[in-house]
Design a protein around this motif. Sequence first.
Motif, PDB file in Angstrom:
ATOM      1  N   SER A 229      35.030  36.955  28.409  1.00  0.00           N
ATOM      2  CA  SER A 229      35.366  35.822  27.532  1.00  0.00           C
ATOM      3  C   SER A 229      36.834  35.460  27.571  1.00  0.00           C
ATOM      4  O   SER A 229      37.449  35.135  26.554  1.00  0.00           O
ATOM      5  CB  SER A 229      34.922  36.107  26.089  1.00  0.00           C
ATOM      6  N   ASP A 230      37.418  35.499  28.759  1.00  0.00           N
ATOM      7  CA  ASP A 230      38.816  35.098  28.937  1.00  0.00           C
ATOM      8  C   ASP A 230      38.874  33.572  28.916  1.00  0.00           C
ATOM      9  O   ASP A 230      38.272  32.901  29.755  1.00  0.00           O
ATOM     10  CB  ASP A 230      39.329  35.631  30.274  1.00  0.00           C
ATOM     11  N   ASN A 231      39.587  33.009  27.946  1.00  0.00           N
ATOM     12  CA  ASN A 231      39.642  31.549  27.814  1.00  0.00           C
ATOM     13  C   ASN A 231      40.808  30.923  28.569  1.00  0.00           C
ATOM     14  O   ASN A 231      41.113  29.752  28.388  1.00  0.00           O
ATOM     15  CB  ASN A 231      39.690  31.139  26.339  1.00  0.00           C
ATOM     16  N   SER A 232      41.472  31.699  29.435  1.00  0.00           N
ATOM     17  CA  SER A 232      42.544  31.126  30.248  1.00  0.00           C
ATOM     18  C   SER A 232      41.996  30.320  31.415  1.00  0.00           C
ATOM     19  O   SER A 232      42.746  29.678  32.135  1.00  0.00           O
ATOM     20  CB  SER A 232      43.462  32.239  30.774  1.00  0.00           C
ATOM     21  N   GLY A 233      40.689  30.365  31.617  1.00  0.00           N
ATOM     22  CA  GLY A 233      40.029  29.591  32.659  1.00  0.00           C
ATOM     23  C   GLY A 233      38.570  29.444  32.294  1.00  0.00           C
ATOM     24  O   GLY A 233      38.126  29.841  31.211  1.00  0.00           O
ATOM     25  N   ALA A 234      37.801  28.867  33.193  1.00  0.00           N
ATOM     26  CA  ALA A 234      36.377  28.670  32.950  1.00  0.00           C
ATOM     27  C   ALA A 234      35.665  28.553  34.284  1.00  0.00           C
ATOM     28  O   ALA A 234      36.276  28.335  35.330  1.00  0.00           O
ATOM     29  CB  ALA A 234      36.129  27.426  32.095  1.00  0.00           C
ATOM     30  N   CYS A 235      34.349  28.726  34.238  1.00  0.00           N
ATOM     31  CA  CYS A 235      33.490  28.542  35.417  1.00  0.00           C
ATOM     32  C   CYS A 235      33.898  29.457  36.565  1.00  0.00           C
ATOM     33  O   CYS A 235      33.856  29.051  37.725  1.00  0.00           O
ATOM     34  CB  CYS A 235      33.502  27.079  35.876  1.00  0.00           C
ATOM     35  N   ASN A 236      34.266  30.685  36.236  1.00  0.00           N
ATOM     36  CA  ASN A 236      34.680  31.587  37.306  1.00  0.00           C
ATOM     37  C   ASN A 236      34.603  33.032  36.821  1.00  0.00           C
ATOM     38  O   ASN A 236      34.505  33.312  35.626  1.00  0.00           O
ATOM     39  CB  ASN A 236      36.107  31.265  37.770  1.00  0.00           C
ATOM     40  N   ALA A 237      34.642  33.928  37.800  1.00  0.00           N
ATOM     41  CA  ALA A 237      34.733  35.363  37.560  1.00  0.00           C
ATOM     42  C   ALA A 237      35.393  35.947  38.786  1.00  0.00           C
ATOM     43  O   ALA A 237      35.442  35.314  39.839  1.00  0.00           O
ATOM     44  CB  ALA A 237      33.346  35.962  37.340  1.00  0.00           C
ATOM     45  N   MET A 238      35.910  37.147  38.685  1.00  0.00           N
ATOM     46  CA  MET A 238      36.600  37.711  39.846  1.00  0.00           C
ATOM     47  C   MET A 238      36.675  39.227  39.746  1.00  0.00           C
ATOM     48  O   MET A 238      36.450  39.823  38.685  1.00  0.00           O
ATOM     49  CB  MET A 238      38.001  37.125  39.993  1.00  0.00           C
ATOM     50  N   SER A 239      36.994  39.817  40.893  1.00  0.00           N
ATOM     51  CA  SER A 239      37.247  41.250  41.001  1.00  0.00           C
ATOM     52  C   SER A 239      38.602  41.443  41.647  1.00  0.00           C
ATOM     53  O   SER A 239      38.975  40.693  42.554  1.00  0.00           O
ATOM     54  CB  SER A 239      36.166  41.909  41.868  1.00  0.00           C
ATOM     55  N   ASN A 240      39.347  42.444  41.197  1.00  0.00           N
ATOM     56  CA  ASN A 240      40.605  42.770  41.873  1.00  0.00           C
ATOM     57  C   ASN A 240      40.427  43.946  42.831  1.00  0.00           C
ATOM     58  O   ASN A 240      41.387  44.574  43.255  1.00  0.00           O
ATOM     59  CB  ASN A 240      41.713  43.074  40.861  1.00  0.00           C
ATOM     60  N   GLY A 241      39.173  44.205  43.191  1.00  0.00           N
ATOM     61  CA  GLY A 241      38.870  45.334  44.054  1.00  0.00           C
ATOM     62  C   GLY A 241      38.529  46.583  43.279  1.00  0.00           C
ATOM     63  O   GLY A 241      38.083  47.577  43.849  1.00  0.00           O
ATOM     64  N   ASP A 242      38.711  46.523  41.954  1.00  0.00           N
ATOM     65  CA  ASP A 242      38.402  47.654  41.074  1.00  0.00           C
ATOM     66  C   ASP A 242      37.772  47.114  39.795  1.00  0.00           C
ATOM     67  O   ASP A 242      36.568  47.179  39.602  1.00  0.00           O
ATOM     68  CB  ASP A 242      39.682  48.439  40.788  1.00  0.00           C
ATOM     69  N   ASP A 243      38.587  46.521  38.920  1.00  0.00           N
ATOM     70  CA  ASP A 243      38.085  45.982  37.657  1.00  0.00           C
ATOM     71  C   ASP A 243      37.514  44.571  37.842  1.00  0.00           C
ATOM     72  O   ASP A 243      37.838  43.875  38.804  1.00  0.00           O
ATOM     73  CB  ASP A 243      39.211  45.960  36.624  1.00  0.00           C
ATOM     74  N   LEU A 244      36.687  44.150  36.855  1.00  0.00           N
ATOM     75  CA  LEU A 244      36.013  42.856  36.913  1.00  0.00           C
ATOM     76  C   LEU A 244      36.471  41.985  35.754  1.00  0.00           C
ATOM     77  O   LEU A 244      36.768  42.486  34.664  1.00  0.00           O
ATOM     78  CB  LEU A 244      34.491  43.031  36.862  1.00  0.00           C
ATOM     79  N   PHE A 245      36.487  40.660  35.977  1.00  0.00           N
ATOM     80  CA  PHE A 245      37.006  39.721  34.995  1.00  0.00           C
ATOM     81  C   PHE A 245      36.061  38.518  34.906  1.00  0.00           C
ATOM     82  O   PHE A 245      35.659  37.958  35.926  1.00  0.00           O
ATOM     83  CB  PHE A 245      38.408  39.253  35.397  1.00  0.00           C
ATOM     84  N   PHE A 246      35.768  38.079  33.668  1.00  0.00           N
ATOM     85  CA  PHE A 246      34.813  37.004  33.445  1.00  0.00           C
ATOM     86  C   PHE A 246      35.377  36.003  32.441  1.00  0.00           C
ATOM     87  O   PHE A 246      35.898  36.398  31.386  1.00  0.00           O
ATOM     88  CB  PHE A 246      33.486  37.570  32.924  1.00  0.00           C
ATOM     89  N   TYR A 247      35.247  34.713  32.775  1.00  0.00           N
ATOM     90  CA  TYR A 247      35.809  33.663  31.935  1.00  0.00           C
ATOM     91  C   TYR A 247      34.798  33.172  30.898  1.00  0.00           C
ATOM     92  O   TYR A 247      33.580  33.276  31.074  1.00  0.00           O
ATOM     93  CB  TYR A 247      36.274  32.502  32.799  1.00  0.00           C
TER      94      TYR A 247
END
Length: 921
Positions: A340-358
């Motif tokens: 629920s990161d509101n710094s962006g939308a319609c995306n998700a990502m991995s830094n090769g370890d942890d995961l991030f969801f908008y």
Amino acid sequence: MAAAAWRRLAAELGLSAQAIWDADTHVPTRVWGLGLPADGALASSLVAQRVAGNFLAAHLDLLAPGARIDDFELVGDDLSAGIRSLGFAQTYHGRRVVGGQLSLRFKHDRLALIGSEALPHVRAVLTDSPIADDAARTHALEWLRAEFPRATAGAVSAPVILPLVGHGPIRYVEARAVDITSDQPLGGWTVYLDAATGTPLARVSKFVSATGTVLYDVPERSPSFGERVLRPAPFLDVTIDDVPATTDAAGLVSFDAATVQIGLGVRGDFVRIINKAGELASQVVALDEGSEVQWSGESDPHLDAQLTAYVAGNFAKEYVRAIASEPLAWLDGQVNLTVSDNSGACNAMSNGDDLFFYDGNENCENTARIPDVVYHEAGHSVHNQALIPGVGLFEGALSEGISDYLSATITGDSGMARGFFLDTQPLRELDPDGFEWHWPEDRGEAHDEGRIIGGTLWDLRTELIAEMGQAEGVAHSDKIWYESIRRASDIPTMYPEALLVDDDDGDLSNGTPHGCLIDQVFYKHGLVGAAILGGKVRTLAAEGDGSVPVALDIQAAQSSCIDLAPTGATLEWRVRGTADFQEAAMTATAEGFAGSLPPQQDGTVLEYRVIADLSDGTDTRFPANQAYPWYQRYYGEVVPIWCEGFEGDVSAWTLGSEWEVGAPQGKSGDPEAAFAGDNVAGIDLASDGRYSPQRVMNLTGPVVELPPGFAVYRLQYQRWLNVEDAYFDRAEILVNGELGWRNFNSMMGDNNSDVHHRDSEWSFHDVDITPVTFSGTAQLTFRLSSDGGLELGGWTIDDVCIVGVEEAPPPVCGDGVIATGEGCDDGIPKTVTDAARRAASKRRKTPRKGRQAPPARARPGPTPAPSTTPRPPVERAKWAVVVAAARGRGWLQRMDARPCRTRLAAADAALTDVRAPRLTA
């Protein structure tokens, strides 16, 4: 501190040293590896104790940070099954630390395994007047009497140190332990009380008699598509009546009462949720014996995001854990999922370890609420973590496609992330109706390009299911997926890696159990054509008219399952620095195809390439390099001024960070052998072959004095370079501190700058350095500047030469060549046609000389050795090089300095590269 202490112990245990780490204490609970000699330890307890004492004294800062050696007392000495085990209990100022201990195991007179459950940095306030035994019993019974009115109190321990482990630092309290039993309802506990005040601190059950299940209500696919389902919350940190506990893989938790208060959250052994939209989800509810507790966030998107991400993250890990042939640390460690990161939308990502969801908006769903997306992002991290160093490489488009496959094989649906745009349509479809994603036509943005390999793997899964059945087909397809992504470097290399995984005898030439199926599926997506043909471009000795024969050696497909063969070939060429090119059809030969490059004026660098047409209507190109799809050839005679082959004394060179001189090892795309001789100069030859992130690496040569009398000075050398797109990592050649050359920069931003430079053979490279040699000297620097992500093999160079080009003689009318300054020759206008020029060339009395490519030792062919016509000696002895012209050899070799000048024919080789997108979400 812990890192340094671990490195010190690991150095003693050797390269095989391994450890399991406690997430709360940051202490290695088990350490093993090569082991340490302990002569006599198995036969003698005293010897074992002496070895143990010396070892613990040396490594207590790692195994029990903050403790002293006299804080441990020997409490166990067991010899059984050929293993002597010593156990030491931890104390603090004479008080036993609950659960704190160290242990060592000896086998075959070696210290083979070390264990530590020691508590770090124990500090507690001690009382001189602990509560009396009867008072302790009374306090303990009062705490339990409401639930267990018939409980009775027994023995009371001496004061101990109780570690209270939870969120935040470990807290240590001096306590007294009271034994409590109850016959109705049945139960037994150890109750810990504050030694000074009698306040209850914790209780530990002596019985395991009841269980309950924790279930989270989450979307099966997304809020907009599919049903909501109850999924177990596995390996979840909970509290049972304020006592920490953990659910098992099925969401089960054990307790010792008919009803308990269970505290729920979204953090556990393997997944840790970070909520950007507010407080972390938590609640306390009643749980009865044999029942279940359900938690739903259907009406609260931010709660739903946390519950869904927790369940899906654990599910993805468990799915891959069942595939992996060897333990993977990432699967068994705790990973952060930020939701629920509101710094962006319609995306998700991995830094090769942890995961991030908008977070979501009016156009798209909160991506943490879509299990497909969680599976996909987990695929990126699995890819990054599972790569074998020096074998596989992380490549963006490949990672997108293989992550799509992981999501699809988990859900059993080729349509990935349905509901992403708040409807039932997939974000990407791996199996579109009526066509297939095909290489190279569908290359482009990394997510789109990834559909090629994602679709290939999905089709392979479908065919294997048809051949082997549902369970075995999926299992074998998933195995090919996992083991191939550990070793592949881009999408095309997935094909041979898939064959290797499928192989059953170590001989790929005799086929594999499902080789035909693999061939056909990869061929359908354009990933087999060039891979099974195998081709090589060669240039031969120049003809008398100055034209240069070019041969393409190519074979029919090495697969009985695919009818694929070359049907024709075209030779294209252009003068370097110009956009327009010419072309000519090549003639079929027994080996492949043949053509020729036309004569050129001296000083010309000609670029050329070969395009082979295939029987299926596709083509394959030589070289396959999107950044620079041309071979190079230099025309004309040059005079060597200074050369270096790295075979002798290299003290005149300054080797900066990671540069080495020695034999190449073939790691991370580096060559397996030098171009000539044994040695090369390169970045990280001996380790994993890759350059480091965030670093500037320079190789600087000596100052070379340039003799006067030359019109042009050139750098000519052999290069094997693997580097990321110059938008990120820059490979540069500096001459006298000025930029002479840099790898290609696509300038397409962070997600689409993906034209990486990847040489797969020794490549002749010509650089005109005249503009920066005004000082009469030249000093070379080969530089690589890296960013923070995606490291490749870097520079490898050999046979580096600075050469001079003499002033061209005045044009001679009638020699059959239209030279600079001539408008015509023998009445032929300057706009002469190729046919007329060839006719005129036949009338020349003196054949025009063209520089030939010096071949590498490992590449036999008809290319002749270069000319060795001697020239008068020059004054400076440092301008020395000898050209080896022995049979079958035409390469430069560094010799002892001697006053000579040698005329050297032109060199020729290929510059190869492949397109390789950057890591993206």
